[in-house]
Structure formats: structure tokens, C-alpha cells
Design an enzyme around this catalytic site. Structure first.
Site, PDB file in Angstrom:
ATOM      1  N   ASP A 166       5.747 -15.548   3.432  1.00  0.00           N
ATOM      2  CA  ASP A 166       4.367 -14.868   4.022  1.00  0.00           C
ATOM      3  C   ASP A 166       3.477 -15.138   2.960  1.00  0.00           C
ATOM      4  O   ASP A 166       3.450 -14.733   1.813  1.00  0.00           O
ATOM      5  CB  ASP A 166       4.395 -13.331   4.220  1.00  0.00           C
ATOM      6  CG  ASP A 166       3.649 -12.836   5.108  1.00  0.00           C
ATOM      7  OD1 ASP A 166       2.426 -12.505   4.502  1.00  0.00           O
ATOM      8  OD2 ASP A 166       3.719 -12.175   6.127  1.00  0.00           O
ATOM      9  N   HIS A 215      -5.887  -2.820   6.873  1.00  0.00           N
ATOM     10  CA  HIS A 215      -5.175  -3.913   5.864  1.00  0.00           C
ATOM     11  C   HIS A 215      -4.061  -4.901   6.787  1.00  0.00           C
ATOM     12  O   HIS A 215      -3.281  -5.468   5.939  1.00  0.00           O
ATOM     13  CB  HIS A 215      -4.262  -3.255   4.894  1.00  0.00           C
ATOM     14  CG  HIS A 215      -5.377  -2.883   3.836  1.00  0.00           C
ATOM     15  ND1 HIS A 215      -6.321  -3.558   2.975  1.00  0.00           N
ATOM     16  CD2 HIS A 215      -5.770  -1.552   3.196  1.00  0.00           C
ATOM     17  CE1 HIS A 215      -6.812  -3.069   2.427  1.00  0.00           C
ATOM     18  NE2 HIS A 215      -6.704  -1.632   2.404  1.00  0.00           N
ATOM     19  N   HIS A 239       1.334 -16.968   9.379  1.00  0.00           N
ATOM     20  CA  HIS A 239       2.678 -16.327   9.347  1.00  0.00           C
ATOM     21  C   HIS A 239       3.724 -17.135  10.070  1.00  0.00           C
ATOM     22  O   HIS A 239       3.258 -17.983  11.058  1.00  0.00           O
ATOM     23  CB  HIS A 239       2.423 -15.054   9.691  1.00  0.00           C
ATOM     24  CG  HIS A 239       1.430 -14.281   9.354  1.00  0.00           C
ATOM     25  ND1 HIS A 239       0.073 -14.299   9.652  1.00  0.00           N
ATOM     26  CD2 HIS A 239       1.481 -13.279   8.245  1.00  0.00           C
ATOM     27  CE1 HIS A 239      -0.630 -13.579   8.891  1.00  0.00           C
ATOM     28  NE2 HIS A 239      -0.047 -12.831   7.943  1.00  0.00           N
ATOM     29  N   TYR A 279       0.753  -1.379   0.063  1.00  0.00           N
ATOM     30  CA  TYR A 279      -0.078  -0.024   0.057  1.00  0.00           C
ATOM     31  C   TYR A 279       0.893   1.282   0.121  1.00  0.00           C
ATOM     32  O   TYR A 279       0.480   2.255  -0.505  1.00  0.00           O
ATOM     33  CB  TYR A 279      -1.155  -0.045   1.293  1.00  0.00           C
ATOM     34  CG  TYR A 279      -2.240  -0.885   0.867  1.00  0.00           C
ATOM     35  CD1 TYR A 279      -3.327  -0.255   0.240  1.00  0.00           C
ATOM     36  CD2 TYR A 279      -2.183  -2.222   1.157  1.00  0.00           C
ATOM     37  CE1 TYR A 279      -4.337  -0.872  -0.189  1.00  0.00           C
ATOM     38  CE2 TYR A 279      -3.241  -2.793   0.625  1.00  0.00           C
ATOM     39  CZ  TYR A 279      -4.525  -2.442   0.253  1.00  0.00           C
ATOM     40  OH  TYR A 279      -5.341  -3.051  -0.224  1.00  0.00           O
TER      41      TYR A 279
END
Length: 726
Positions: free
Chosen positions: A420, A400, A451, A245
Site C-alpha cells: 500500500d 484521512h 491501491h 492515527y
């Protein structure tokens, strides 16, 4: 007045249709793998070919109807880009056909826009009129206003008046006064809105619009573009939603910044907040491996540095700095933007002035004041394909963000080694939930178990609450870089009630190993009994373990019922051997081993993603999970080791077995010590006391031998140094 220019940008629902791959980050990703020459003339020729074809067909400006990915949505996106590209072609070629074409499209929108109601497919965020959310409307205007700026001096007074009054002022009023909840929001949606309105203000010479864009609707300075610069980036240029982002939010920041610099240079916008815009561009570049952005939080894993947002960032940064390292980034991107900055890049590349970009180990602090954790990056060299480690000691990352405090990613030889998952989404693939984030994004991808991060009692950090997660960040310890040791640490006490989690990660170079190794020390402390799960999502084919694998011979069952566990198949389960585990896998032409000191009675669970996934929305990726139970906590000390070579071409294999014989972990008060013994009898020691006072001396005994050091960390090199104990 003039503004900066852009080419191909899109938001999280508007990117260019790249879907998630089955093999995530398996090869170096660059848009220009053959290192072909980059020519500004080629950039213009490609645009001319595209626009020349469009000029010959009727203009289509449909009444808004469809949501993201639908026909009308995509057509309006195309029209915005066409306005921009035709304008840039006119600017650089002087061909009046392109100006007339852009004018024709703008006039069609000026006819339609005043009568448009809110979009019929309103998204949950603030709706638009052309699009289902007004974020897309802002994006559209950022394109269109630049195209208009390129051609406005060719227009008749009537055409100019109609476009400005019936389109540009209409849309800026809607995005500002008509959408205050977005315009005054300190968020990337607000950044796009303020940039669109402010850039339009400069072009149509309306300083009131510029002031509102800079300082908020009430012009108090509590909102607006400058406030976003203050709060959305850390002092190091890190954007707290992560690099995926960050590269998207970068575009309105740099384009509006360039417009401010052109029109009001006295504001010295590129010096604002100690040059935060320049820092943000460089931080975005640093957050990639092999050309792909680190896929933390809600990230599409295929997004690479050739993204249009960063193409503009690189052009603007090079224009400001003349840094020849940026030329190598532009070369890897494979193309330049159709701006003066893009031409400057192409000309410098043609002169052979590019130098390698300085990829370097670094700590990118998080939070506006730099006090909300950090993203720590360790690198073996400035080669973008060399061994690298990312430790996610950051804040939550807003909506997010994922629940993976102190998470770990490892890369080597152009590959993701410990990976990830990123986001569960097939971007712009309408058959896959309309291209939106899939339900599995919440039920799996965001959960801690998805994760390489410690899970307590099969629940996610902050009990899976974003609101709670946004209140807390890890406390980071020292970050030290030296010739043979790179090391970072952090801890958090708020992810689980009554549990303190710490993680120390080091990259070590020592003659005992052919390549650098990674030491990963994960510790949990609690007064209560808990179950601790530590996953390692490995990329490759398992080839060897030091424990006997007891696999499910006929059927599989999910590993749990909630918090992401319901999406993991229990493939096998085994017991650790004498407190040490070792697992080796092969990826491409290199072997990787993880050797760990684990608590007594630790189980090793082999798991695979894909349970409770009837629509096949999740990638089938494997993990091994250390599972321990304890009353006072648990500690896991691991060595991650690249080694050997597999060469199918000439049919040989070398050093396929790990060099590590054992890993021992000893703790004493504030001090910790990890001993690595190799199969040829060498020993390496790492002393850790990252919470100690400066100058404190630490002594710890391992098998009757004392080791003493001063400060937070000390590396004891192979055997003779270990014998010295200092």
C-alpha cells in the site's frame, strides 16, 4: 491529586522527523533489533544527561511566529517535553535542580501566555496561541501538566498561584470555552483537548474542568471524553482512521484514562464499555507487521511500534493485566517510559518474564456498533515476520481515509509483498511542501488506482468524495479460521453506481505447497458495460512471466489523465495467455508468483509510479494491472504463492518457478469454485458461497466433476480429496 505521565508524543504534524523511505517496509522494523537489555536506570540516566545539558544554558521561550516545523513551533515542543522530563527526573531522583528548572520554564510561560493573541500562522483547523492549531496546544498541555504535577509540592504559594492562574487556567479556558468547535468534537482533536483539560483539572483540583472534559462543555454527556470512547472505537478497539492515527489518538485516551483511574477509581474507567481502552491498546499492537503499522489510509510508512504513544499504552496495559506477552512488545520497543508503569515493565524484563506476543488472525470490526465493515487480518503463525494478509473491508476513515474498499496487502519474511502506498508526505521536511501532505496525496495516494483494489472506468470509489464515502461501508461475510483455512469476504454496492464488487481472500495450507498460499477472488457484477482494472503493487524484481511483454522502447506515456492514472507510466502491455496469467518476482531471498484466471481478452498493463511528478514527490514503485472490459461484470481469481530461495552467499537458487500450472474459476448462482492445479498434477479446490443461508448445501460442476459442500466455504485438499468431490 495526581495524574498519569507521558514522554514523547506528537501529532501528525509534530512527530520526530522520520521521512518516507524509498524502500517501504522492506525489513523488519524494531527499535531494538539487537535485543539489548532494557533498564529503567538507563532511561533515567539518558534523561538526566539531556536535562543536565539544558540547565546550563538560558531558557528560550520565543514569541509564537512559525508554522509547523518552524523554529518557534519546535522550540515550544521542546520546552513542553523539558518540563515533563525535568519533572519526572525530580519525581524519581529527588534532585531539587530538576524541579527548579521545570518551575523556571513554567513561570516564563505564565509571564507570556495571558497576552498572546491567536497564532499569526493560523491553520485551517481551530488556531492556537502558542501553535498554529489548538491541537498542538492541547498536546503541549498534556506534557506540561504532568511535569507540573511532579513538582507542584515544591513550589512556593506565589509561584503555584501564578502558574495555575496565568498559565494553566488560561490555557484550559482557551481550549474549552474558547474553542468549543474542537472541545466538543468527536474526533482525535477533541480527545486531546478533553484529556489536556481534564488532566489539568485533576492536578489543580478543579472538578468543574474534569466534568466538562468527561461530559462536554454543557456536561450533558452528548460530547466529551466518554462520548469519544463510545463513538471513536469499534467494540473490538479499532479506530476508523486506521492504525497510524489510532496509535496517535491512543495517547490522550490512555493517559486521561489513567488519571481518571488514579483520582476517581469508582468510575472504573478501564472497565468502561467492556474494557474498550484495553481493547484499543491490544488492537493497535495487532495492526503491525514486523514492527511497522499497516500503512492504510494517510499513514507514514516508517511509523513503528516504538512510537511513544504505544510505549505508554503498553506500560498501562501491563500494569492492568500483567500479560507477559506485552513484555516482548516492550523489549522490541527498545525503551520504557519514565513512569511507575515503565519501571514495572523494565523490572519484569530483567527477571526474564517476557513471552512472545500472541499475534493472531482476527477481524477488527469497524464503527461504534461494529457494523461499518471490518479490518480482517490473516496470519500463518504468531511469528510477527511470517506470512500475513490484511484485507481493508473498513469504512472510509473520515478525512484521512483512502478510496480503497476491499483493498489487499500481503506480507512475508519481514517484507511488504503486495504493498500500500500510504500517504504522500515527507513529514517535517520543510523543503517538501513544508512537511504537509503533498498535493499528490490527493491526486494519487488516496485514489483507488494507487491501491490493490478494483477500479471501474478509471474513476475512484465514491467518485473520490470523502463525504459520500463516509456514508457507506462494505458488508462483511463470514470470517473463518481453521487449521488449514483462514478466509474472509466482503462486498460493496455503493462504491460505483450499478456495480456490485465482492472480494474473498483465503490463506490455505496444503501438502501440495511448501508454504501457505493465498487465494484472492475479486468479482464485479453490473448490467452495464464497464472497464475493470485490478492493480497489484508488487515489491521486488520481476523475473518471469508466462506472457510476452511488449514494452515501450523509447518513451512512456501516462496511463490516464485523472483519478491517479496521470501519475502512472505505461511501461508495457501484454495479453493474457488462454485466460491465465503468471508473474514472478524476487524479493530478498524468496520468490513470489501471482497466477490468475482472468476474463477473456484481458490485458496486463505494467505500470510505474512517477508520471506528472516534476518535483519527484512520489516513490517509483511498480504494479501490474489486469484490465478487462465486460457487459455483465468481471472476475479475477488469483493465487499468491511464496516459493523457493535465492542465496547469493553460497550461490544457489531453488524452486524459482511457481508450482502452479493453472487456476480455474467457475461460478454457478450463489456458489463459486476455484481450482488450483500444480505442475506435478495435484489439485486443490475452494468452494465459496459466502452469501448463502446457514446450512445451505451447494453443488458445482467443474469439467464434469461435481463438488458439494455445506456452509459458506469448503477447502478440498489435494488430489484424492478432489476426486471425492466432498
Amino acid at each position: 491529586m495526581a495524574i498519569a505521565s507521558c514522554q514523547q508524543a506528537d501529532d501528525a504534524s509534530m512527530q520526530n522527523g522520520v521521512t518516507e523511505t524509498q524502500a517501504s517496509q522492506s525489513r523488519t522494523a524494531t527499535a531494538n533489533p539487537e535485543n539489548q537489555s532494557i533498564s529503567f536506570a538507563d532511561t533515567l540516566d539518558a534523561l538526566a544527561t539531556k536535562i543536565d545539558a539544558q540547565i546550563t544554558v538560558p531558557i528560550v521561550v520565543p514569541v509564537p511566529k512559525d508554522a509547523g516545523g518552524g523554529y518557534t513551533h519546535e522550540q515550544h515542543k521542546t520546552n513542553a517535553k523539558t518540563i515533563y522530563e525535568a519533572g519526572k527526573l525530580f519525581e524519581f531522583t529527588g534532585d531539587d535542580r530538576y524541579a527548579a528548572f521545570a518551575e523556571k520554564i513554567l513561570l516564563a510561560y505564565a509571564d507570556m501566555y495571558p497576552g498572546l493573541p491567536l497564532h499569526p500562522e493560523q491553520k485551517e483547523q481551530s488556531p492556537g496561541r502558542l501553535f498554529w492549531q489548538n491541537l498542538n496546544e492541547s498536546w503541549w498541555l498534556v506534557y506540561a501538566i504532568q511535569g507540573y504535577d511532579s513538582i507542584k509540592n515544591t513550589l512556593s504559594s506565589d509561584a503555584r498561584e501564578k502558574i495555575e492562574n496565568d498559565l494553566l487556567r488560561e490555557i484550559t479556558t482557551f481550549l474549552s470555552e474558547g474553542s468549543p468547535e474542537t472541545f466538543n468534537k468527536i474526533h482525535n482533536h477533541g480527545t486531546w483537548a478533553t484529556a489536556a483539560v481534564g488532566m489539568t483539572g485533576y492536578v489543580i483540583e478543579d472538578q468543574e474542568l474534569v466534568e466538562k472534559a468527561l461530559f462536554g462543555l454543557d456536561k450533558s454527556g452528548d460530547y466529551g471524553f466518554l462520548k469519544q470512547l463510545d463513538e471513536l472505537f469499534s467494540p473490538d478497539g479499532y479506530y476508523n482512521e486506521g492504525p497510524y492515527y489510532q496509535r496517535y489518538a491512543l495517547m490522550p485516551f490512555v493517559l486521561f484514562g489513567q488519571a481518571i483511574e488514579q483520582n476517581e477509581p469508582q468510575r472504573k474507567i478501564f472497565n468502561y464499555r467492556d474494557g474498550i481502552l484495553r481493547k484499543a491498546i491490544y488492537a493497535t499492537i495487532q495492526q503491525n507487521y514486523g514492527g511497522l503499522f499497516f500503512p492504510i489510509n494517510d499513514a507514514i510508512k516508517d511509523k513503528d511500534i516504538a512510537t511513544a504513544e504505544l510505549q505508554y499504552g503498553v506500560a498501562i496495559a501491563y500494569d492492568l493485566t500483567g500479560d507477559p506477552g506485552l513484555l516482548s512488545i516492550a523489549k522490541a520497543q527498545g525503551q520504557v517510559v519514565p513512569t511507575k508503569g515503565g519501571k514495572k515493565l523494565a523490572d519484569a524484563l530483567a527477571r526474564g518474564e517476557a513471552e512472545p506476543f500472541d499475534y493472531t488472525p482476527m477481524r477488527l470490526r469497524d464503527g461504534a456498533a461494529g457494523d461499518q465493515g471490518a479490518l480482517d487480518i490473516l496470519r500463518a503463525s504468531n511469528d510477527p515476520d511470517d506470512l500475513a494478509v490484511v484485507v481493508k473491508n473498513t469504512s472510509q476513515g473520515l478525512g484521512h481515509g483512502h478510496f480503497d474498499k476491499l483493498g489487499l496487502l500481503v506480507y512475508d519474511a519481514g517484507h511488504e509483498i503486495l504493498r500500500d502506498y500510504g500517504a504522500a508526505r515527507f513529514l517535517n521536511v520543510e523543503a517538501k511542501f513544508g512537511g504537509h501532505y503533498l498535493p499528490e496525496n490527493n491526486s494519487f495516494a488516496k485514489q483507488t488506482i494507487a491501491h490493490n483494489a478494483l477500479v471501474v472506468d478509471e474513476t475512484s470509489h465514491f467518485n473520490g468524495s470523502t463525504d459520500t464515502g463516509n456514508k457507506f461501508a462494505p458488508n462483511v461475510g463470514p470470517f473463518i479460521i481453521s487449521d488449514n483455512l483462514q478466509i474472509t469476504s466482503a462486498e460493496i454496492e455503493t462504491a460505483y453506481e450499478g456495480v456490485r464488487i465482492g472480494r474473498t481472500v483465503a490463506m490455505i495450507s496444503d501438502a501440495a505447497f511448501a508454504q501457505p498460499i493465498i487465494v484472492d477472488l475479486v468479482e464485479a457484477r453490473s448490467d452495464q458495460a464497464h472497464q475493470y482494472d485490478l492493480p497489484f503493487y508488487f515489491n521486488g524484481q520481476m523475473v518471469e512471466t508466462n506472457f510476452e511483454i511488449s514494452a515501450e522502447p523509447v518513451s512512456r506515456t501516462p496511463l490516464g489523465s485523472d483519478n491517479g492514472y496521470q501519475h502512472l507510466w505505461r511501461v508495457a502491455e501484454s495479453a493474457a495467455v488462454n485466460g491465465n496469467t503468471q508473474l514472478t518476482w524476487l524479493l530478498d531471498r524468496r520468490f513470489y508468483s501471482v497466477t490468475s484466471s482472468v476474463p477473456d481478452n484481458t490485458k496486463v498493463v505494467i505500470a510505474e509510479i512517477g508520471a506528472n511528478d516534476p518535483n519527484f514527490n512520489l516513490r517509483r514503485e511498480a504494479a501490474f494491472i489486469y484490465r478487462a472490459r465486460g457487459d455483465g461484470g468481471a472476475s479475477f481469481a488469483s493465487v499468491i504463492e511464496p516459493h523457493g530461495e535465492y542465496n547469493p552467499t553460497v550461490e544457489y537458487t531453488s524452486d524459482s518457478h511457481s508450482s502452479v500450472k493453472s487456476v480455474t474459476h467457475v461460478g454457478s448462482g450463489a456458489a463459486e469454485f476455484v481450482v488450483i492445479e500444480t505442475r506435478d498434477g495435484q489439485q486443490i479446490g475452494l468452494g465459496v458461497a459466502d452469501n448463502s443461508e446457514a446450512g445451505a448445501v451447494h453443488t458445482i460442476s467443474v469439467d464434469g466433476q461435481e463438488f458439494t459442500w455445506t456452509g459458506p466455504y469448503k477447502l478440498f485438499h489435494s488430489q484424492k480429496h478432489m476426486d471425492e468431490g466432498k
